[in-house]
Design an enzyme around this catalytic site. Sequence first.
Site, short mmCIF file in Angstrom:
data_model
loop_
_atom_site.label_atom_id
_atom_site.label_comp_id
_atom_site.label_asym_id
_atom_site.label_seq_id
_atom_site.Cartn_x
_atom_site.Cartn_y
_atom_site.Cartn_z
N GLY A 88 -14.11 2.48 8.36
CA GLY A 88 -12.74 2.98 8.48
C GLY A 88 -11.96 2.02 9.35
O GLY A 88 -12.08 0.80 9.19
N SER A 121 -19.18 -1.50 8.04
CA SER A 121 -17.77 -1.85 8.20
C SER A 121 -17.36 -1.68 9.66
O SER A 121 -17.86 -2.40 10.52
CB SER A 121 -16.92 -1.02 7.24
OG SER A 121 -15.58 -1.45 7.24
N ALA A 122 -16.48 -0.73 9.98
CA ALA A 122 -16.08 -0.51 11.36
C ALA A 122 -17.28 -0.20 12.24
O ALA A 122 -17.36 -0.64 13.40
CB ALA A 122 -15.06 0.63 11.43
N HIS A 158 -17.02 -7.39 5.33
CA HIS A 158 -16.15 -7.51 4.15
C HIS A 158 -15.69 -8.95 3.94
O HIS A 158 -14.59 -9.20 3.45
CB HIS A 158 -14.91 -6.62 4.28
CG HIS A 158 -15.19 -5.17 4.44
ND1 HIS A 158 -15.73 -4.40 3.43
CD2 HIS A 158 -15.02 -4.35 5.50
CE1 HIS A 158 -15.85 -3.14 3.87
NE2 HIS A 158 -15.45 -3.09 5.11
N GLU A 193 -19.90 -8.43 0.93
CA GLU A 193 -20.17 -7.09 0.46
C GLU A 193 -21.59 -7.00 -0.10
O GLU A 193 -22.10 -7.94 -0.73
CB GLU A 193 -19.17 -6.70 -0.64
CG GLU A 193 -17.71 -6.83 -0.22
CD GLU A 193 -17.29 -5.83 0.84
OE1 GLU A 193 -17.86 -5.88 1.96
OE2 GLU A 193 -16.40 -5.01 0.56
#
Length: 241
Positions: A88, A121-122, A158, A193
């Site tokens: 997020g 991710s985050a 990413h 990814e």
Amino acid sequence: MELFLLSNGKLADDAPLLGYAQPQLHAMIAQRGITSAVLIPYAIIRGDQQQRAVDLSVSLGISVRSIQDFSSAVEAIEQAELILVSGGNTWFLNQMLHEKGLVVPIQRAVRERNVPYVGWSAGCNVATPSIRTTNDMPVRSTVVLPALGLFPVQINPHYIDAHVSGHMGETRDERLAEFCAVNPDESVIALREGSFLHVSEDRLNYFSVRDEDFKLFRHNQPIQRCYDVSALQSLVPFRCD
């Protein structure tokens, strides 16, 4: 210490959450006899945080509860068998970790009790020394940069090195090179990814479901394309076989 630091959560909209890392995650869960996990979903600003916990329960085959369902966030971490940190907005996530007083409890859980940490991710960004190499926007005016510091090197999730037609701004490579120029003593690992780093029993491994490389950015050195973690041996305190 056991860390799973994933670039992203899904490879397709209809794919299971963390599906591309399921073999390694399921093996770890089975080996440790884990039956439940605590999800930290603060990074999810516009999505359904409770649904994220449901999706993870299905994907991992264990009971997953959001940290917001506990009367005490700190006690939830202190009792956790497994810590999951969702993707997020990295800035919002990191600020909430500090505001909720969770930084030290998470550090102690992972380092002292050997509780596995899975972040994508985050959640991957905040596992590093700081969030300065996130791709996200600082959506709140109060900014906190220091993060959990579980992994000693900055990561850029990413990562993509494709050139978008019509885009006249700096490429990701240029931005990461700028970071290293301003911070010459630091390095950045760029994860594509479908790839992740796994630390287990002081050993570091790299996995890519697409058999792709990761990139290593260092000041005044050529960008290095790597297919294994041997290039990181001088940067991390783990074995890189």
